[in-house]
Enzyme design. Sequence first.
Site, PDB file in Angstrom:
ATOM      1  N   GLY A 140      -2.144  -3.158  11.887  1.00 51.66           N
ATOM      2  CA  GLY A 140      -2.091  -2.071  12.866  1.00 51.66           C
ATOM      3  C   GLY A 140      -3.508  -1.751  13.302  1.00 51.66           C
ATOM      4  O   GLY A 140      -4.000  -2.272  14.314  1.00 51.66           O
ATOM      5  N   SER A 141      -4.206  -0.929  12.504  1.00 49.99           N
ATOM      6  CA  SER A 141      -5.615  -0.619  12.823  1.00 49.99           C
ATOM      7  C   SER A 141      -6.441  -1.907  12.819  1.00 49.99           C
ATOM      8  O   SER A 141      -7.315  -2.106  13.663  1.00 49.99           O
ATOM      9  CB  SER A 141      -6.194   0.355  11.795  1.00 49.99           C
ATOM     10  OG  SER A 141      -5.470   1.565  11.805  1.00 49.99           O
ATOM     11  N   TRP A 165       6.765  -2.090  16.400  1.00 50.17           N
ATOM     12  CA  TRP A 165       6.482  -0.813  17.072  1.00 50.17           C
ATOM     13  C   TRP A 165       6.103  -1.001  18.541  1.00 50.17           C
ATOM     14  O   TRP A 165       5.141  -0.390  19.011  1.00 50.17           O
ATOM     15  CB  TRP A 165       5.324  -0.073  16.411  1.00 50.17           C
ATOM     16  CG  TRP A 165       5.406   0.185  14.951  1.00 50.17           C
ATOM     17  CD1 TRP A 165       6.385   0.864  14.308  1.00 50.17           C
ATOM     18  CD2 TRP A 165       4.445  -0.181  13.942  1.00 50.17           C
ATOM     19  NE1 TRP A 165       6.106   0.940  12.961  1.00 50.17           N
ATOM     20  CE2 TRP A 165       4.919   0.308  12.719  1.00 50.17           C
ATOM     21  CE3 TRP A 165       3.235  -0.852  13.962  1.00 50.17           C
ATOM     22  CZ2 TRP A 165       4.232   0.137  11.522  1.00 50.17           C
ATOM     23  CZ3 TRP A 165       2.543  -1.028  12.778  1.00 50.17           C
ATOM     24  CH2 TRP A 165       3.035  -0.544  11.575  1.00 50.17           C
ATOM     25  N   THR A 167       6.289  -0.335  22.268  1.00 52.18           N
ATOM     26  CA  THR A 167       6.780   0.641  23.250  1.00 52.18           C
ATOM     27  C   THR A 167       7.393  -0.083  24.443  1.00 52.18           C
ATOM     28  O   THR A 167       6.841  -1.087  24.913  1.00 52.18           O
ATOM     29  CB  THR A 167       5.610   1.547  23.709  1.00 52.18           C
ATOM     30  OG1 THR A 167       5.103   2.234  22.570  1.00 52.18           O
ATOM     31  CG2 THR A 167       6.062   2.557  24.764  1.00 52.18           C
ATOM     32  N   GLU A 372      -2.420   3.503  19.757  1.00 52.50           N
ATOM     33  CA  GLU A 372      -3.628   3.097  20.509  1.00 52.50           C
ATOM     34  C   GLU A 372      -4.907   3.542  19.786  1.00 52.50           C
ATOM     35  O   GLU A 372      -5.857   4.010  20.406  1.00 52.50           O
ATOM     36  CB  GLU A 372      -3.556   3.600  21.957  1.00 52.50           C
ATOM     37  CG  GLU A 372      -2.414   2.915  22.706  1.00 52.50           C
ATOM     38  CD  GLU A 372      -2.555   2.910  24.203  1.00 52.50           C
ATOM     39  OE1 GLU A 372      -3.693   2.822  24.688  1.00 52.50           O
ATOM     40  OE2 GLU A 372      -1.513   2.969  24.867  1.00 52.50           O
TER      41      GLU A 372
HETATM   42  C1  FAD Z   1       5.901   5.190  18.479  1.00 56.49           C
HETATM   43  C2  FAD Z   1       4.922   4.067  18.375  1.00 56.49           C
HETATM   44  C3  FAD Z   1       4.642   3.293  19.477  1.00 56.49           C
HETATM   45  C4  FAD Z   1       3.746   2.219  19.379  1.00 56.49           C
HETATM   46  N1  FAD Z   1       3.558   1.409  20.461  1.00 56.49           N
HETATM   47  C5  FAD Z   1       2.825   0.259  20.301  1.00 56.49           C
HETATM   48  C6  FAD Z   1       2.768  -0.701  21.348  1.00 56.49           C
HETATM   49  O1  FAD Z   1       3.333  -0.518  22.440  1.00 56.49           O
HETATM   50  N2  FAD Z   1       2.055  -1.852  21.133  1.00 56.49           N
HETATM   51  C7  FAD Z   1       1.433  -2.100  19.959  1.00 56.49           C
HETATM   52  O2  FAD Z   1       0.820  -3.156  19.830  1.00 56.49           O
HETATM   53  N3  FAD Z   1       1.464  -1.199  18.951  1.00 56.49           N
HETATM   54  C8  FAD Z   1       2.156  -0.027  19.083  1.00 56.49           C
HETATM   55  N4  FAD Z   1       2.236   0.878  18.058  1.00 56.49           N
HETATM   56  C9  FAD Z   1       1.529   0.592  16.809  1.00 56.49           C
HETATM   57  C10 FAD Z   1       0.345   1.532  16.603  1.00 56.49           C
HETATM   58  O3  FAD Z   1      -0.673   1.227  17.518  1.00 56.49           O
HETATM   59  C11 FAD Z   1      -0.092   1.434  15.136  1.00 56.49           C
HETATM   60  O4  FAD Z   1       0.921   2.059  14.375  1.00 56.49           O
HETATM   61  C12 FAD Z   1      -1.430   2.086  14.905  1.00 56.49           C
HETATM   62  O5  FAD Z   1      -2.461   1.337  15.510  1.00 56.49           O
HETATM   63  C13 FAD Z   1      -1.752   2.276  13.421  1.00 56.49           C
HETATM   64  O6  FAD Z   1      -1.547   1.100  12.704  1.00 56.49           O
HETATM   65  P1  FAD Z   1      -0.689   1.142  11.343  1.00 56.49           P
HETATM   66  O7  FAD Z   1       0.572   1.845  11.654  1.00 56.49           O
HETATM   67  O8  FAD Z   1      -0.629  -0.197  10.782  1.00 56.49           O
HETATM   68  O9  FAD Z   1      -1.509   2.097  10.400  1.00 56.49           O
HETATM   69  P2  FAD Z   1      -2.689   1.626   9.403  1.00 56.49           P
HETATM   70  O10 FAD Z   1      -3.659   0.806  10.138  1.00 56.49           O
HETATM   71  O11 FAD Z   1      -2.100   1.092   8.157  1.00 56.49           O
HETATM   72  O12 FAD Z   1      -3.355   3.033   9.094  1.00 56.49           O
HETATM   73  C14 FAD Z   1      -2.836   3.938   8.103  1.00 56.49           C
HETATM   74  C15 FAD Z   1      -3.880   5.043   7.906  1.00 56.49           C
HETATM   75  O13 FAD Z   1      -5.094   4.456   7.427  1.00 56.49           O
HETATM   76  C16 FAD Z   1      -6.182   4.847   8.239  1.00 56.49           C
HETATM   77  N5  FAD Z   1      -7.139   3.744   8.355  1.00 56.49           N
HETATM   78  C17 FAD Z   1      -6.900   2.426   8.571  1.00 56.49           C
HETATM   79  N6  FAD Z   1      -8.049   1.737   8.657  1.00 56.49           N
HETATM   80  C18 FAD Z   1      -9.044   2.636   8.517  1.00 56.49           C
HETATM   81  C19 FAD Z   1     -10.459   2.564   8.536  1.00 56.49           C
HETATM   82  N7  FAD Z   1     -11.105   1.408   8.736  1.00 56.49           N
HETATM   83  N8  FAD Z   1     -11.164   3.701   8.366  1.00 56.49           N
HETATM   84  C20 FAD Z   1     -10.538   4.878   8.164  1.00 56.49           C
HETATM   85  N9  FAD Z   1      -9.207   5.026   8.134  1.00 56.49           N
HETATM   86  C21 FAD Z   1      -8.457   3.925   8.329  1.00 56.49           C
HETATM   87  C22 FAD Z   1      -5.550   5.151   9.602  1.00 56.49           C
HETATM   88  O14 FAD Z   1      -6.359   6.039  10.361  1.00 56.49           O
HETATM   89  C23 FAD Z   1      -4.225   5.780   9.211  1.00 56.49           C
HETATM   90  O15 FAD Z   1      -4.402   7.132   8.972  1.00 56.49           O
HETATM   91  C24 FAD Z   1       3.098   1.966  18.152  1.00 56.49           C
HETATM   92  C25 FAD Z   1       3.362   2.772  17.049  1.00 56.49           C
HETATM   93  C26 FAD Z   1       4.280   3.804  17.139  1.00 56.49           C
HETATM   94  C27 FAD Z   1       4.571   4.622  15.915  1.00 56.49           C
END
Ligand code: FAD
Length: 388
Positions: A140-141, A165, A167, A372
């Site tokens: 994700g991130s 996920w 959209t 995002e």
């Molecule tokens: C409703 C919805 C719509 C979405 N739409 C799209 C879409 O259209 N296209 C698409 O590609 N994605 C989409 N996403 C995915 C979304 O972009 C990701 O969920 C988001 O980028 C976070 O990634 P993750 O869920 O894996 O969280 P993680 O990356 O696992 O993060 C979990 C926590 O750890 C923290 N964290 C992670 N790395 C670090 C770091 N280096 N330093 C400090 N803190 C950190 C984060 O801030 C967060 O609080 C969507 C998600 C949702 C829920």
Amino acid sequence: MTTQSPTELAALTTLSEDERLFRDSVYEFADREIRPLVREMDEHAKIPRPLIDKLFELGVMGIEIPDGYGGAGATFFHSVLAVEALSRVDPSIGVLVDVQNTLVINALLRWGTDDIKRRHLPKMAAGTIGAYALSEAGSGSDAFAMATRAAERGGDWAITGRKLWITNGNEADLFIVFANVNPEAGYRGITAFLVERGMAGFTVGKKEDKLGIRASSTCELLLEECKVPRANVLGEVGKGYKVAIETLNEGRIGIGAQMLGLAQGALDHTIRYTRDRKQFGKAIVEFQAVKHQLARAATDVEAARLLVYNAARLRDAGLPFLTEAAMCKLFASEVAERTASLAVNLHGGNGFVKEYPVEKLYRDAKIGQIYEGTTNLQLETIAKQVLG
Ligand SMILES: Cc1cc2nc3c(=O)[nH]c(=O)nc-3n(C[C@H](O)[C@H](O)[C@H](O)COP(=O)(O)OP(=O)(O)OC[C@H]3O[C@@H](n4cnc5c(N)ncnc54)[C@H](O)[C@@H]3O)c2cc1C
């Protein structure tokens, strides 16, 4: 000495005649056509197709597409105004329009070949919905750690992997899918492909059941040896990381606009409610404590608007906007959560029930700090720019 036009000297929030008319017409549409459906769409987790068709007729599904391809030929700033105006009524509609314009169309305009533009832009302006597929269960991130792979097959490509996920996944016909063609090269193997619904090996998987923005679909995508013609590579092979970074830098201004609209909508409802609701023999808005809370919220919303408009105007002017985009998304999403929370508090018991609109906005606000780029990731970007 150079002379500046009045517009150049005006406040950031001063709109040109054309921008004001556009913003007002989108808001009037939202108030008339969307507001009556908000609760039902939230409950059923679905946007009715006739409403989507009306969004196309209104011209907000192809805002930056040039006239020659059937679009509105307007600016990124117009997209921001549209997303704000729609999100003031329903942030689910706001994000549908946001992804269409600030991510998908934006990427096609910037990275598409003439052939890609000719094939896709007229359809995007007329009825085709787009989606942007970067995230995966394990990335994700850290998006560039994606596991989706693309392999060459006689000059074309075959993509295998799962996206999560996504959209607009339920409604979209065109998907920008990121896959790595050469994992040994790390992020330099990432490539953007245009995948069309109906291509062999491509299916839209489960739709998520969510806390907020429930009407906006969020889906899994499954790719199993999905054959994609060579002509559907968006940008250069191995340069998909640039497509992703650059479109997301702009896209997050759109999320700032979504959260700004949400906060404004929550404030609108709350001003109305506190004027009507009487306790201790007078309207609750007459209590100084309440007035000051509303004054603080209005200040928050105005500050968010300045950050969002500034980032969008910088982008349209071709000036650097990376830090400003991160700041506007960070701040507007926090303002949305604070304002929606205050809105629930000031509606009292009515704030907690579905008959009133603010509990939904409270649920909708949470996503602003996640997609995002999470809040922590925005802080990282800002810190890097500010601290070096
Ligand atoms: C409703 C919805 C719509 C979405 N739409 C799209 C879409 O259209 N296209 C698409 O590609 N994605 C989409 N996403 C995915 C979304 O972009 C990701 O969920 C988001 O980028 C976070 O990634 P993750 O869920 O894996 O969280 P993680 O990356 O696992 O993060 C979990 C926590 O750890 C923290 N964290 C992670 N790395 C670090 C770091 N280096 N330093 C400090 N803190 C950190 C984060 O801030 C967060 O609080 C969507 C998600 C949702 C829920």
